[in-house]
Write a protein that holds these residues in place. Structure first.
Motif, PDB file in Angstrom:
ATOM      1  N   GLN A  37     -91.859  47.866 -50.217  1.00  0.00           N
ATOM      2  CA  GLN A  37     -90.410  47.892 -50.030  1.00  0.00           C
ATOM      3  C   GLN A  37     -89.889  49.055 -49.194  1.00  0.00           C
ATOM      4  O   GLN A  37     -88.704  49.103 -48.896  1.00  0.00           O
ATOM      5  N   ASN A  38     -90.740  49.989 -48.805  1.00  0.00           N
ATOM      6  CA  ASN A  38     -90.298  51.079 -47.933  1.00  0.00           C
ATOM      7  C   ASN A  38     -91.505  51.717 -47.252  1.00  0.00           C
ATOM      8  O   ASN A  38     -92.647  51.442 -47.607  1.00  0.00           O
ATOM      9  N   GLY A  39     -91.220  52.562 -46.283  1.00  0.00           N
ATOM     10  CA  GLY A  39     -92.272  53.194 -45.504  1.00  0.00           C
ATOM     11  C   GLY A  39     -93.190  54.083 -46.310  1.00  0.00           C
ATOM     12  O   GLY A  39     -94.389  54.156 -46.044  1.00  0.00           O
ATOM     13  N   LYS A  40     -92.664  54.765 -47.312  1.00  0.00           N
ATOM     14  CA  LYS A  40     -93.488  55.655 -48.147  1.00  0.00           C
ATOM     15  C   LYS A  40     -94.531  54.855 -48.913  1.00  0.00           C
ATOM     16  O   LYS A  40     -95.708  55.234 -48.934  1.00  0.00           O
ATOM     17  N   LEU A  41     -94.112  53.766 -49.536  1.00  0.00           N
ATOM     18  CA  LEU A  41     -95.064  52.925 -50.272  1.00  0.00           C
ATOM     19  C   LEU A  41     -96.116  52.336 -49.330  1.00  0.00           C
ATOM     20  O   LEU A  41     -97.292  52.244 -49.677  1.00  0.00           O
ATOM     21  N   ALA A  42     -95.693  51.950 -48.134  1.00  0.00           N
ATOM     22  CA  ALA A  42     -96.620  51.394 -47.145  1.00  0.00           C
ATOM     23  C   ALA A  42     -97.616  52.444 -46.674  1.00  0.00           C
ATOM     24  O   ALA A  42     -98.818  52.174 -46.560  1.00  0.00           O
ATOM     25  N   LEU A  43     -97.131  53.634 -46.411  1.00  0.00           N
ATOM     26  CA  LEU A  43     -97.997  54.723 -45.974  1.00  0.00           C
ATOM     27  C   LEU A  43     -99.014  55.057 -47.060  1.00  0.00           C
ATOM     28  O   LEU A  43    -100.198  55.244 -46.775  1.00  0.00           O
ATOM     29  N   ASP A  44     -98.570  55.112 -48.299  1.00  0.00           N
ATOM     30  CA  ASP A  44     -99.489  55.363 -49.415  1.00  0.00           C
ATOM     31  C   ASP A  44    -100.564  54.285 -49.484  1.00  0.00           C
ATOM     32  O   ASP A  44    -101.737  54.581 -49.702  1.00  0.00           O
ATOM     33  N   ALA A  45    -100.169  53.038 -49.301  1.00  0.00           N
ATOM     34  CA  ALA A  45    -101.130  51.934 -49.354  1.00  0.00           C
ATOM     35  C   ALA A  45    -102.167  52.051 -48.237  1.00  0.00           C
ATOM     36  O   ALA A  45    -103.359  51.813 -48.463  1.00  0.00           O
ATOM     37  N   LEU A  46    -101.738  52.417 -47.053  1.00  0.00           N
ATOM     38  CA  LEU A  46    -102.670  52.556 -45.931  1.00  0.00           C
ATOM     39  C   LEU A  46    -103.613  53.741 -46.131  1.00  0.00           C
ATOM     40  O   LEU A  46    -104.800  53.652 -45.827  1.00  0.00           O
ATOM     41  N   ARG A  47    -103.105  54.824 -46.630  1.00  0.00           N
ATOM     42  CA  ARG A  47    -103.937  56.019 -46.805  1.00  0.00           C
ATOM     43  C   ARG A  47    -104.919  55.872 -47.954  1.00  0.00           C
ATOM     44  O   ARG A  47    -105.949  56.522 -47.956  1.00  0.00           O
ATOM     45  N   GLU A  48    -104.626  55.014 -48.901  1.00  0.00           N
ATOM     46  CA  GLU A  48    -105.497  54.836 -50.057  1.00  0.00           C
ATOM     47  C   GLU A  48    -106.307  53.552 -49.976  1.00  0.00           C
ATOM     48  O   GLU A  48    -106.975  53.184 -50.930  1.00  0.00           O
ATOM     49  N   LYS A  49    -106.280  52.898 -48.822  1.00  0.00           N
ATOM     50  CA  LYS A  49    -106.903  51.575 -48.738  1.00  0.00           C
ATOM     51  C   LYS A  49    -108.403  51.606 -49.025  1.00  0.00           C
ATOM     52  O   LYS A  49    -108.937  50.671 -49.579  1.00  0.00           O
ATOM     53  N   ALA A  50    -109.098  52.691 -48.664  1.00  0.00           N
ATOM     54  CA  ALA A  50    -110.536  52.755 -48.908  1.00  0.00           C
ATOM     55  C   ALA A  50    -110.840  52.786 -50.403  1.00  0.00           C
ATOM     56  O   ALA A  50    -111.819  52.219 -50.857  1.00  0.00           O
ATOM     57  N   GLN A  51    -109.970  53.420 -51.191  1.00  0.00           N
ATOM     58  CA  GLN A  51    -110.196  53.523 -52.627  1.00  0.00           C
ATOM     59  C   GLN A  51    -109.730  52.264 -53.352  1.00  0.00           C
ATOM     60  O   GLN A  51    -110.416  51.742 -54.219  1.00  0.00           O
ATOM     61  N   GLN A  52    -108.558  51.758 -53.006  1.00  0.00           N
ATOM     62  CA  GLN A  52    -107.985  50.643 -53.733  1.00  0.00           C
ATOM     63  C   GLN A  52    -108.335  49.282 -53.129  1.00  0.00           C
ATOM     64  O   GLN A  52    -108.147  48.270 -53.760  1.00  0.00           O
ATOM     65  N   LYS A  53    -108.793  49.278 -51.913  1.00  0.00           N
ATOM     66  CA  LYS A  53    -109.123  48.045 -51.204  1.00  0.00           C
ATOM     67  C   LYS A  53    -107.967  47.041 -51.204  1.00  0.00           C
ATOM     68  O   LYS A  53    -108.171  45.841 -51.184  1.00  0.00           O
ATOM     69  N   GLU A  54    -106.744  47.576 -51.228  1.00  0.00           N
ATOM     70  CA  GLU A  54    -105.572  46.703 -51.194  1.00  0.00           C
ATOM     71  C   GLU A  54    -105.386  46.088 -49.815  1.00  0.00           C
ATOM     72  O   GLU A  54    -105.015  44.938 -49.679  1.00  0.00           O
ATOM     73  N   ILE A  55    -105.679  46.868 -48.783  1.00  0.00           N
ATOM     74  CA  ILE A  55    -105.527  46.409 -47.405  1.00  0.00           C
ATOM     75  C   ILE A  55    -106.896  46.488 -46.736  1.00  0.00           C
ATOM     76  O   ILE A  55    -107.499  47.550 -46.668  1.00  0.00           O
ATOM     77  N   SER A  56    -107.367  45.356 -46.255  1.00  0.00           N
ATOM     78  CA  SER A  56    -108.659  45.337 -45.592  1.00  0.00           C
ATOM     79  C   SER A  56    -108.462  45.153 -44.091  1.00  0.00           C
ATOM     80  O   SER A  56    -107.435  44.671 -43.643  1.00  0.00           O
ATOM     81  N   GLU A  57    -109.454  45.553 -43.338  1.00  0.00           N
ATOM     82  CA  GLU A  57    -109.389  45.412 -41.886  1.00  0.00           C
ATOM     83  C   GLU A  57    -109.964  44.067 -41.480  1.00  0.00           C
ATOM     84  O   GLU A  57    -110.861  43.573 -42.147  1.00  0.00           O
ATOM     85  N   PRO A  58    -109.488  43.485 -40.421  1.00  0.00           N
ATOM     86  CA  PRO A  58    -108.374  43.951 -39.594  1.00  0.00           C
ATOM     87  C   PRO A  58    -107.032  43.697 -40.282  1.00  0.00           C
ATOM     88  O   PRO A  58    -106.917  42.796 -41.106  1.00  0.00           O
ATOM     89  N   PHE A  73     -88.796  54.235 -38.642  1.00  0.00           N
ATOM     90  CA  PHE A  73     -89.118  55.259 -37.647  1.00  0.00           C
ATOM     91  C   PHE A  73     -89.896  56.415 -38.266  1.00  0.00           C
ATOM     92  O   PHE A  73     -90.833  56.939 -37.656  1.00  0.00           O
ATOM     93  N   GLU A  74     -89.536  56.795 -39.470  1.00  0.00           N
ATOM     94  CA  GLU A  74     -90.282  57.858 -40.165  1.00  0.00           C
ATOM     95  C   GLU A  74     -91.710  57.404 -40.435  1.00  0.00           C
ATOM     96  O   GLU A  74     -92.665  58.178 -40.254  1.00  0.00           O
ATOM     97  N   PHE A  75     -91.871  56.155 -40.848  1.00  0.00           N
ATOM     98  CA  PHE A  75     -93.199  55.592 -41.068  1.00  0.00           C
ATOM     99  C   PHE A  75     -94.027  55.650 -39.783  1.00  0.00           C
ATOM    100  O   PHE A  75     -95.180  56.084 -39.788  1.00  0.00           O
ATOM    101  N   LEU A  76     -93.426  55.212 -38.674  1.00  0.00           N
ATOM    102  CA  LEU A  76     -94.133  55.238 -37.385  1.00  0.00           C
ATOM    103  C   LEU A  76     -94.563  56.649 -37.004  1.00  0.00           C
ATOM    104  O   LEU A  76     -95.681  56.855 -36.525  1.00  0.00           O
ATOM    105  N   GLU A  77     -93.693  57.624 -37.192  1.00  0.00           N
ATOM    106  CA  GLU A  77     -94.038  59.011 -36.873  1.00  0.00           C
ATOM    107  C   GLU A  77     -95.234  59.481 -37.682  1.00  0.00           C
ATOM    108  O   GLU A  77     -96.137  60.138 -37.148  1.00  0.00           O
TER     109      GLU A  77
END
Length: 140
Positions: A37-58, A73-77
């Motif tokens: 629901q916001n950039g902070k939650l998305a950023l957390d999900a991306l940074r923790e993806k290796a541990q939680q495997k919530e987001i896989s590549e590609p 914009f803050e998320f993009l930065e």
């Protein structure tokens, strides 16, 4: 169609998030969509993806600009400064049709900028665009 792709949908509007999800699932019912629901939650999900495997590549990101806590914009930065995330493929999906927002987004290396009302009812054109992009560019 869209195969083995995770989509991180960063959107604070429940109705828009549901419409995007339905549109993408029409193309491929198995597509993995992670909604934040916001950039902070998305950023957390991306940074923790290796541990939680919530987001896989590609994966790719569909990003709204106007959100609480951390806007698009803050998320993009943040991701463009992060060596592990700076190559993340991001499409803007927003209500803003302002030239300055579009320019600012492209300065942050987004793959595309889509205005929600221009995509059509129920985001009908979004799935087609995502599918065409994935077939045109190798994400893996």
């Amino acid at each position: 169609m869209i195969k083995n792709l995770s989509i991180l949908l960063v959107e604070d509007d429940d109705v828009a998030a549901e419409a995007v999800t339905r549109s993408l699932r029409k193309v491929d019912p198995k597509i993995k969509i992670i909604w934040k629901q916001n950039g902070k939650l998305a950023l957390d999900a991306l940074r923790e993806k290796a541990q939680q495997k919530e987001i896989s590549e590609p994966y790719l990101v569909l990003l709204d600009l106007n959100m609480p806590v951390m806007n698009g914009f803050e998320f993009l930065e943040h991701i463009r400064k992060d060596k592990k995330l700076n190559n993340t493929v991001v499409f803007i999906l927003t209500t803003s049709n302002e030239d300055n927002d579009r320019t600012r987004a492209y300065h942050n290396n987004v793959a595309g900028y889509m205005v929600k009302h221009a995509i059509g009812p129920q985001f009908a054109k979004l799935a087609t665009l995502m599918d065409a992009y994935i077939h045109a560019v190798e994400l893996e």
